[in-house]
Design a protein around this motif. Structure first.
Motif, PDB file in Angstrom:
ATOM      1  N   LEU A 178       0.813  -1.211   0.000  1.00 45.08           N
ATOM      2  CA  LEU A 178       0.000   0.000   0.000  1.00 45.08           C
ATOM      3  C   LEU A 178       0.841   1.253   0.000  1.00 45.08           C
ATOM      4  CD1 LEU A 178      -2.149  -1.212   3.003  1.00 45.08           C
ATOM      5  CD2 LEU A 178      -2.837  -1.303   0.622  1.00 45.08           C
ATOM      6  N   GLU A 179       2.168   1.111  -0.147  1.00 40.77           N
ATOM      7  CA  GLU A 179       2.992   2.236   0.254  1.00 40.77           C
ATOM      8  C   GLU A 179       3.828   2.787  -0.877  1.00 40.77           C
ATOM      9  OE1 GLU A 179       6.301  -0.586   1.986  1.00 40.77           O
ATOM     10  OE2 GLU A 179       4.216  -0.944   2.267  1.00 40.77           O
ATOM     11  N   PHE A 180       3.267   2.834  -2.071  1.00 39.17           N
ATOM     12  CA  PHE A 180       4.072   3.308  -3.188  1.00 39.17           C
ATOM     13  C   PHE A 180       3.979   4.818  -3.359  1.00 39.17           C
ATOM     14  CE2 PHE A 180       3.467  -1.146  -3.926  1.00 39.17           C
ATOM     15  CZ  PHE A 180       4.747  -1.547  -4.233  1.00 39.17           C
ATOM     16  N   GLU A 181       3.182   5.449  -2.469  1.00 44.12           N
ATOM     17  CA  GLU A 181       3.160   6.908  -2.510  1.00 44.12           C
ATOM     18  C   GLU A 181       4.441   7.441  -1.891  1.00 44.12           C
ATOM     19  OE1 GLU A 181       2.727   6.178   1.500  1.00 44.12           O
ATOM     20  OE2 GLU A 181       1.630   5.233  -0.136  1.00 44.12           O
ATOM     21  N   GLU A 182       4.819   8.639  -2.252  1.00 43.44           N
ATOM     22  CA  GLU A 182       6.047   9.225  -1.692  1.00 43.44           C
ATOM     23  C   GLU A 182       5.775   9.739  -0.285  1.00 43.44           C
ATOM     24  OE1 GLU A 182       9.256   9.363  -2.822  1.00 43.44           O
ATOM     25  OE2 GLU A 182       8.408   7.927  -4.215  1.00 43.44           O
ATOM     26  N   ASP A 183       6.755   9.594   0.586  1.00 46.78           N
ATOM     27  CA  ASP A 183       6.642  10.182   1.918  1.00 46.78           C
ATOM     28  C   ASP A 183       6.709  11.696   1.828  1.00 46.78           C
ATOM     29  OD1 ASP A 183       6.301   8.215   3.796  1.00 46.78           O
ATOM     30  OD2 ASP A 183       8.406   7.603   3.678  1.00 46.78           O
ATOM     31  N   ASP A 184       6.157  12.368   2.828  1.00 47.50           N
ATOM     32  CA  ASP A 184       6.310  13.822   2.900  1.00 47.50           C
ATOM     33  C   ASP A 184       7.733  14.099   3.361  1.00 47.50           C
ATOM     34  OD1 ASP A 184       3.147  13.706   4.499  1.00 47.50           O
ATOM     35  OD2 ASP A 184       3.570  13.928   2.371  1.00 47.50           O
ATOM     36  N   GLU A 185       8.624  14.303   2.414  1.00 44.69           N
ATOM     37  CA  GLU A 185      10.041  14.420   2.764  1.00 44.69           C
ATOM     38  C   GLU A 185      10.345  15.708   3.523  1.00 44.69           C
ATOM     39  OE1 GLU A 185      12.438  12.375   2.728  1.00 44.69           O
ATOM     40  OE2 GLU A 185      11.372  10.775   1.744  1.00 44.69           O
ATOM     41  N   GLU A 186       9.629  16.789   3.184  1.00 39.66           N
ATOM     42  CA  GLU A 186       9.957  18.061   3.832  1.00 39.66           C
ATOM     43  C   GLU A 186       8.959  18.352   4.940  1.00 39.66           C
ATOM     44  OE1 GLU A 186      12.730  19.456   3.104  1.00 39.66           O
ATOM     45  OE2 GLU A 186      13.049  18.038   1.485  1.00 39.66           O
ATOM     46  N   VAL A 240      28.527   0.347   8.771  1.00 43.01           N
ATOM     47  CA  VAL A 240      27.423   1.260   8.438  1.00 43.01           C
ATOM     48  C   VAL A 240      27.021   0.992   6.994  1.00 43.01           C
ATOM     49  CG1 VAL A 240      28.014   3.055  10.108  1.00 43.01           C
ATOM     50  CG2 VAL A 240      29.020   3.141   7.849  1.00 43.01           C
ATOM     51  N   ILE A 241      25.712   0.909   6.750  1.00 44.66           N
ATOM     52  CA  ILE A 241      25.249   0.629   5.385  1.00 44.66           C
ATOM     53  C   ILE A 241      24.261   1.701   4.936  1.00 44.66           C
ATOM     54  CG2 ILE A 241      25.735  -1.838   5.384  1.00 44.66           C
ATOM     55  CD1 ILE A 241      22.910  -2.424   6.178  1.00 44.66           C
ATOM     56  N   GLU A 242      24.247   1.922   3.619  1.00 46.79           N
ATOM     57  CA  GLU A 242      23.459   3.028   3.050  1.00 46.79           C
ATOM     58  C   GLU A 242      21.968   2.707   3.035  1.00 46.79           C
ATOM     59  OE1 GLU A 242      25.772   3.143  -0.624  1.00 46.79           O
ATOM     60  OE2 GLU A 242      26.332   5.198  -0.121  1.00 46.79           O
ATOM     61  N   LEU A 243      21.168   3.777   3.049  1.00 47.65           N
ATOM     62  CA  LEU A 243      19.708   3.659   3.032  1.00 47.65           C
ATOM     63  C   LEU A 243      19.182   3.930   1.624  1.00 47.65           C
ATOM     64  CD1 LEU A 243      18.948   5.686   6.290  1.00 47.65           C
ATOM     65  CD2 LEU A 243      19.336   3.220   6.063  1.00 47.65           C
ATOM     66  N   TYR A 244      18.208   3.109   1.208  1.00 45.25           N
ATOM     67  CA  TYR A 244      17.641   3.236  -0.132  1.00 45.25           C
ATOM     68  C   TYR A 244      16.157   3.576  -0.064  1.00 45.25           C
ATOM     69  CZ  TYR A 244      21.951   1.032  -1.672  1.00 45.25           C
ATOM     70  OH  TYR A 244      23.272   0.754  -1.908  1.00 45.25           O
ATOM     71  N   LYS A 245      15.671   4.189  -1.150  1.00 46.29           N
ATOM     72  CA  LYS A 245      14.258   4.563  -1.238  1.00 46.29           C
ATOM     73  C   LYS A 245      13.390   3.320  -1.382  1.00 46.29           C
ATOM     74  CE  LYS A 245      14.665   9.149  -3.320  1.00 46.29           C
ATOM     75  NZ  LYS A 245      14.460   9.954  -4.535  1.00 46.29           N
ATOM     76  N   LYS A 246      12.191   3.377  -0.791  1.00 45.72           N
ATOM     77  CA  LYS A 246      11.200   2.324  -0.986  1.00 45.72           C
ATOM     78  C   LYS A 246      10.641   2.414  -2.414  1.00 45.72           C
ATOM     79  CE  LYS A 246       7.302   5.008   0.593  1.00 45.72           C
ATOM     80  NZ  LYS A 246       6.222   5.156   1.543  1.00 45.72           N
ATOM     81  N   THR A 250      18.725   9.573   0.193  1.00 43.38           N
ATOM     82  CA  THR A 250      19.054  10.991   0.241  1.00 43.38           C
ATOM     83  C   THR A 250      20.530  11.181  -0.076  1.00 43.38           C
ATOM     84  OG1 THR A 250      19.274  12.887   1.735  1.00 43.38           O
ATOM     85  CG2 THR A 250      19.376  10.747   2.751  1.00 43.38           C
ATOM     86  N   LYS A 251      20.888  12.390  -0.455  1.00 43.28           N
ATOM     87  CA  LYS A 251      22.309  12.691  -0.688  1.00 43.28           C
ATOM     88  C   LYS A 251      23.040  12.905   0.631  1.00 43.28           C
ATOM     89  CE  LYS A 251      21.601  14.748  -5.215  1.00 43.28           C
ATOM     90  NZ  LYS A 251      20.714  15.773  -5.698  1.00 43.28           N
ATOM     91  N   LYS A 252      22.257  13.135   1.695  1.00 41.15           N
ATOM     92  CA  LYS A 252      22.887  13.359   3.008  1.00 41.15           C
ATOM     93  C   LYS A 252      23.514  12.053   3.507  1.00 41.15           C
ATOM     94  CE  LYS A 252      19.744  17.051   4.300  1.00 41.15           C
ATOM     95  NZ  LYS A 252      18.707  17.515   5.208  1.00 41.15           N
ATOM     96  N   PRO A 253      24.574  12.143   4.310  1.00 40.10           N
ATOM     97  CA  PRO A 253      25.228  10.927   4.809  1.00 40.10           C
ATOM     98  C   PRO A 253      24.446  10.300   5.964  1.00 40.10           C
ATOM     99  CG  PRO A 253      26.397  12.868   5.616  1.00 40.10           C
ATOM    100  CD  PRO A 253      25.288  13.369   4.734  1.00 40.10           C
TER     101      PRO A 253
END
Length: 269
Positions: free
Chosen positions: A92-100, A235-241, A254-257
């Motif tokens: 059910l979660e293919f919508e984008e999160d409210d990132e800001e 430490v491992i990187e995070l990816y978008k759903k 995100t581009k942030k570390p």
């Protein structure tokens, strides 16, 4: 059991054999199960929900179709939310999160005790075989303070995304601090490392509850491949759903570390 009862209590009227009053009672029983689970996890003894209390619910559950007395505990039904039984995946979660969003607006620094995870014990050791314990220390997120009831689902998949071990959920996170959600929980991988197929990976899906949509959503995921299994911190990187178990179309969150912080311990006979 609490999750299955919650699902039944929240089912639509025409899909359920229970009346609305019966569903309220079922939801209250689910609340009591959560309270008992929290008591079992808690190191403090005050206000705990005892085993004797839980036993009082057995005749109610057995006679749910005819039970009409007052409920023995002053509890509220679990809040209406999308409940997923263990191992059931959200589609059910293919919508984008409210990132800001505002950072942690009015959110507490720690979480109330809730349903514990579905963590499994370490396998028996075997001569010449290696077992892996992964301590999930913390995850870095720019909106860490806004995450409600966050937990991590851990699974081991082959190259086709097929489960190689049972899926495990961590308990809800210990606390939120700045841009981190802290877990500090051990996961026992349910297969000897030597028995994992070539190309397998261990996945970590960060999930949280979304009040507006009333369901639990995957926010991001991370994974660790076999050549990364070695003792010590990683430490491992995070990816978008959505979670890409086949690892074909990976996009950094995100581009942030920001990373998932783990610590590995290998056990060998």
């Amino acid at each position: 059991l609490a999750r299955h009862l919650q699902k039944e209590a929240q089912s639509q009227h025409n899909n359920s054999e229970f009346t609305e009053d019966q569903k309220k009672t079922i939801a209250k029983i689910a609340t009591c199960l959560e309270l008992r689970s929290a008591a079992l996890q808690s190191t403090q003894s005050q206000d705990e929900f005892k085993l004797e209390d839980l036993k009082k619910l057995e005749p109610i559950l057995k006679n749910i179709l005819t039970y009409s007395k007052e409920f023995p505990f002053d509890v509220q039904p679990v809040p209406l939310r999308k409940i997923l039984a263990p191992g059931e995946e959200e589609h059910l979660e293919f919508e984008e999160d409210d990132e800001e969003g505002g950072a942690g607006a009015g959110s507490p620094d720690s979480f109330p005790p809730r349903v514990p995870g579905t963590l499994l014990p370490r396998l028996p050791s075997e001569p010449g075989m290696t077992l892996l314990t992964i301590n999930i220390e913390k995850i870095g997120l720019k909106d860490a303070g806004q995450c409600i009831d966050p937990y991590i689902t851990v699974s081991v998949k082959d190259l086709n995304g097929i489960d190689l071990t049972p899926v495990q959920d961590t308990p809800v996170a210990l606390r939120k601090e700045d841009t981190y959600v802290h877990f500090n929980v051990d996961i026992e991988i349910q297969k000897h490392i030597e028995r994992l197929t070539k190309g397998a990976a261990i996945f970590f899906e960060f999930k949280h509850y979304k009040p507006k949509k009333r369901f639990t959503s995957t926010k991001c995921f991370a994974f660790m491949e076999m050549d990364e299994i070695k003792p010590g911190a990683i430490v491992i990187e995070l990816y978008k759903k959505p979670t890409d178990f086949k690892r074909k179309k990976l996009q950094l969150l995100t581009k942030k570390p920001l990373y998932l912080h783990l610590h590995q311990t290998l056990h060998k006979e």
